[in-house]
Design an enzyme around this catalytic site. Structure first.
Site, PDB file in Angstrom:
ATOM      1  N   HIS A  78      -6.130   1.019   2.641  1.00 51.71           N
ATOM      2  CA  HIS A  78      -4.961   1.345   3.465  1.00 51.71           C
ATOM      3  C   HIS A  78      -4.641   2.841   3.454  1.00 51.71           C
ATOM      4  CE1 HIS A  78      -3.136  -2.095   5.341  1.00 51.71           C
ATOM      5  NE2 HIS A  78      -3.138  -2.815   4.233  1.00 51.71           N
TER       6      HIS A  78
ATOM      7  N   TYR B  10      -5.672  -9.881   9.820  1.00 52.70           N
ATOM      8  CA  TYR B  10      -6.633  -9.471   8.799  1.00 52.70           C
ATOM      9  C   TYR B  10      -8.042  -9.935   9.175  1.00 52.70           C
ATOM     10  CZ  TYR B  10      -2.572  -8.853   5.637  1.00 52.70           C
ATOM     11  OH  TYR B  10      -1.391  -8.476   5.059  1.00 52.70           O
TER      12      TYR B  10
ATOM     13  N   GLU C 163      -4.351  -4.031   9.409  1.00 53.77           N
ATOM     14  CA  GLU C 163      -4.953  -4.982   8.470  1.00 53.77           C
ATOM     15  C   GLU C 163      -6.398  -5.350   8.789  1.00 53.77           C
ATOM     16  OE1 GLU C 163      -3.806  -5.438   5.752  1.00 53.77           O
ATOM     17  OE2 GLU C 163      -1.665  -5.009   5.899  1.00 53.77           O
TER      18      GLU C 163
ATOM     19  N   ASP D 116       8.336 -11.517   9.830  1.00 53.87           N
ATOM     20  CA  ASP D 116       8.089 -12.260   8.586  1.00 53.87           C
ATOM     21  C   ASP D 116       7.711 -13.709   8.866  1.00 53.87           C
ATOM     22  OD1 ASP D 116       8.435 -10.263   6.651  1.00 53.87           O
ATOM     23  OD2 ASP D 116      10.610 -10.463   6.711  1.00 53.87           O
TER      24      ASP D 116
ATOM     25  N   GLU E 243       0.790  -1.213   0.000  1.00 54.46           N
ATOM     26  CA  GLU E 243       0.000   0.000   0.000  1.00 54.46           C
ATOM     27  C   GLU E 243       0.831   1.276   0.000  1.00 54.46           C
ATOM     28  OE1 GLU E 243       0.341  -1.417   4.382  1.00 54.46           O
ATOM     29  OE2 GLU E 243       0.083  -2.338   2.403  1.00 54.46           O
TER      30      GLU E 243
ATOM     31  N   HIS F 155      -8.374  -3.255  -1.401  1.00 53.59           N
ATOM     32  CA  HIS F 155      -7.674  -3.435  -0.124  1.00 53.59           C
ATOM     33  C   HIS F 155      -6.567  -2.395   0.031  1.00 53.59           C
ATOM     34  CE1 HIS F 155      -6.314  -5.836   3.369  1.00 53.59           C
ATOM     35  NE2 HIS F 155      -5.104  -5.418   3.002  1.00 53.59           N
ATOM     36  N   GLU F 156      -5.749  -2.244  -1.015  1.00 56.53           N
ATOM     37  CA  GLU F 156      -4.642  -1.289  -0.916  1.00 56.53           C
ATOM     38  C   GLU F 156      -5.163   0.144  -0.850  1.00 56.53           C
ATOM     39  OE1 GLU F 156      -2.125  -2.820  -0.131  1.00 56.53           O
ATOM     40  OE2 GLU F 156      -2.704  -4.777  -0.905  1.00 56.53           O
TER      41      GLU F 156
END
Length: 620
Positions: free
Chosen positions: A316, A400, A335, A392, A288, A312-313
């Site tokens: 953001h 989410y 998220e 990560d 994003e 979605h982006e």
């Protein structure tokens, strides 16, 4: 040291950086950037200043006012995920100037040689700084708590061009004044001034005047083209007409989505909403970055359904970019809110049934993630403890989907009109700030009186697993698809008239609700009728290939190999590699997975390489 983030060396007693000025010289033959970073601080500081770095060579650090050297140290060993602590010793300094070079092993950068690009003529490089990889591009306080403005001058081969998460200001021939205050470092042999003004180079200038967290710093350099798709939107990619035209068709409705989002969340604050379709190695569906969203080419599906990723982006732009989680332990604030906002946009643009399908796929994904983390349920909390954990490694759909469910639960409790008013007030109150879960909960309780009596807020944010008042969506289409999936257990494949209108999301929901293992004959029969293994929609294709792997249907292993070698999106790599290696008694599949990774590794982004290596470390 008083850390403010478990993933950063940033010290809460030190002033935060407010602005970064970068000069970046791209040397493609060595996959290296020679650079300077001028960091401006909130207040003058005396004493140590802690900065994050990873795989950077620090040539020199100066007081920019006098160009006199400043003392500094670099920790002798590299932390497994934090990198190396750079400590600069200041004496009433309000800024520092750092001369440094990146490494070919930078975790944020993927350098593509010409043969790895579409036209196979020019090289390409791009960043992926989320969640903690900006430190491998420039020294910084690499935490979302430290929002910065920035300017950048990028020196690159003349035949290439650049885009950034910033406003483009100029493209001009390099001149010496680009490097005012920059010097030759005799110890390293680096003469940046001479390199800067070489023949065949061009300089692109950018500025970001709104404060953003470091993980939203982004650039891409290559032979780029674009198409106009709206008054605020261009879509960029490598200069390949077929890719550009397909992307322009897929994202033609972007302006309508921006207007719908503005009606829900308030004015769009970032001026431009441009899109860059990256090469297949990009490890995420989308990133994003403000003003310049990065996208995987796998979202170009040919039926405009890839616009959901853009939704979605886009969302953001309010939740994540305007209001940001203070650190990754509160990632759901980015998220969960964005997933909720995305589905509100989809509901208006694509209809309630499609929105219900996305909720249903998310529900299934949430249940799978809770099962995946059954040995470490801390990772199923919205507010969790990530001390000593590489973000990560614990990336999942929990923030989410559980975050979405929490906000959906609040909406159901107080009603949509009241929740919409709450959202607008929340965004207006905290825009351009970084907050934590407790700040959100305090704001919620102050503005929705008595909510803590109706909803167990502590259970939702600090409890493990899925709360009892979370639930699946309700829609006729959702019920029909899940019912057909249940019929498959009895050996019945859907008739063609039952699936005639299905697109990728319907098939994804169907496959997500099938048993994990079935008879090979059932897998073959399903594919014989609907050719799911040949789908252009990777969500469908990979869902089917997972079913084939778990059912030991080796007829499709050739397609598994092809898929793992042609895409780098972790949404597909993670489940396919995991399914190949997680069965303790299946050595043949483990050998296959190791061979495929060895052959495809160099085509994956460093972040994806690390995630797959972690999967192998656990199961192989």
């Amino acid at each position: 040291m008083a850390p403010i983030d478990p993933h950063s060396f940033t010290d809460s007693t030190h002033p935060l950086t407010t602005h970064v000025s970068l000069t970046l010289y791209f040397h493609f033959p060595s996959s290296t950037i020679h650079a300077t970073a001028l960091l401006a601080l909130q207040t003058p500081h005396t004493g140590p200043l802690s900065l994050d770095t990873r795989a950077l060579t620090i040539h020199n650090i100066l007081d920019p006012a006098t160009l006199t050297p400043l003392s500094f140290t670099l920790s002798p060993s590299e932390h497994p995920f934090k990198g190396r602590l750079l400590t600069v010793y200041l004496s009433n300094n309000s800024s520092v100037l750092i001369l440094y070079s990146t490494s070919p092993s930078s975790s944020a950068l993927q350098w593509l040689s010409p043969p790895q690009t579409s036209k196979k003529i020019h090289p390409f490089v791009y960043t992926q700084c989320h969640p903690i990889h900006a430190r491998s591009v420039f020294p910084c306080q690499d935490t979302p708590a430290a929002r910065v403005c920035y300017s950048a001058k990028l020196n690159l081969p003349r035949e290439l061009s650049a885009v950034m998460s910033a406003r483009h200001c100029d493209r001009h021939d390099p001149v010496g004044t680009d490097l005012d205050g920059v010097w030759t470092n005799e110890e390293s042999g680096l003469d940046l001034k001479s390199l800067w003004c070489e023949e065949g180079r061009i300089v692109e200038e950018f500025v970001m005047e709104q404060p953003i967290p470091p993980y939203l710093f982004a650039f891409a350099v290559g032979e780029l083209g674009f198409r106009e798709v709206g008054p605020r939107t261009r879509v960029y990619s490598e200069a390949v007409d077929g890719v550009l035209d397909a992307a322009a068709r897929e994202f033609a409705g972007t302006e309508g989505m921006i207007r719908q989002a503005e009606s829900l969340f308030g004015e769009y604050e970032w001026e431009r909403f441009d899109l860059l379709v990256l090469p297949p190695s990009f490890p995420y569906g989308g990133m994003e970055n403000p003003r310049m969203v990065f996208l995987t080419p796998t979202v170009i599906k040919g039926d405009a359904s890839g616009a959901q990723m853009v939704a979605h982006e886009l969302a953001h732009s309010w939740t994540g970019n305007l209001i940001t989680n203070k650190n990754n332990e509160h990632f759901w604030l980015n998220e969960g809110f964005t997933t909720y906002a995305e589905r509100r946009i989809v509901e208006v643009v694509q209809g309630e049934d499609i929105a219900a399908l996305t909720i249903g796929n998310g529900w299934r994904g949430l249940n799978e993630e809770v099962e995946r983390f059954k040995d470490n349920m801390e990772y199923t909390k919205l507010k969790n403890n990530q001390e000593g954990v590489d973000p990560d490694d614990m990336y999942s759909r929990v923030p989410y989907e559980k975050g979405f469910q929490f906000l959906w639960r609040i909406e159901h409790q107080i009603g949509r009109p009241a929740f919409d008013e709450f959202l607008k007030k929340y965004i207006a109150t905290f825009k351009f700030k970084s907050i934590d879960t407790d700040t959100f909960l305090d704001f919620l309780k102050a503005n929705v009186h008595g909510i803590e009596k109706d909803i167990d807020l502590q259970l939702w944010t600090e409890g493990t697993g899925i709360p009892p008042d979370a639930h699946e969506p309700v829609s006729n289409l959702y019920i029909k698809i899940t019912s057909l999936a249940n019929d498959f257990k009895l050996g019945r494949i859907p008739r063609e008239d039952e699936v005639a209108s299905w697109k990728g999301q319907e098939w994804e929901l169907y496959l997500n609700n099938l048993p994990r293992t079935v008879e090979s004959s059932q897998v073959l029969a399903l594919d014989a009728r609907y050719r799911l293994s040949e789908s252009k929609d990777y969500d469908v294709k990979v869902g089917f290939l997972q079913l084939a792997i778990s059912s030991r249907c080796r007829d499709y292993y050739g397609e598994v190999e092809k898929t793992l070698k042609e895409v780098g999106r972790m949404r597909y790599l993670r489940p396919l590699y995991s399914d190949l290696v997680q069965d303790p008694g299946n050595e043949e599949d483990k050998i296959l997975a190791k061979r495929l990774f060895a052959e495809a590794r160099e085509c994956y982004h460093p972040i994806a390489q690390g995630v797959i290596e972690a999967i192998f470390a656990k199961h192989v």
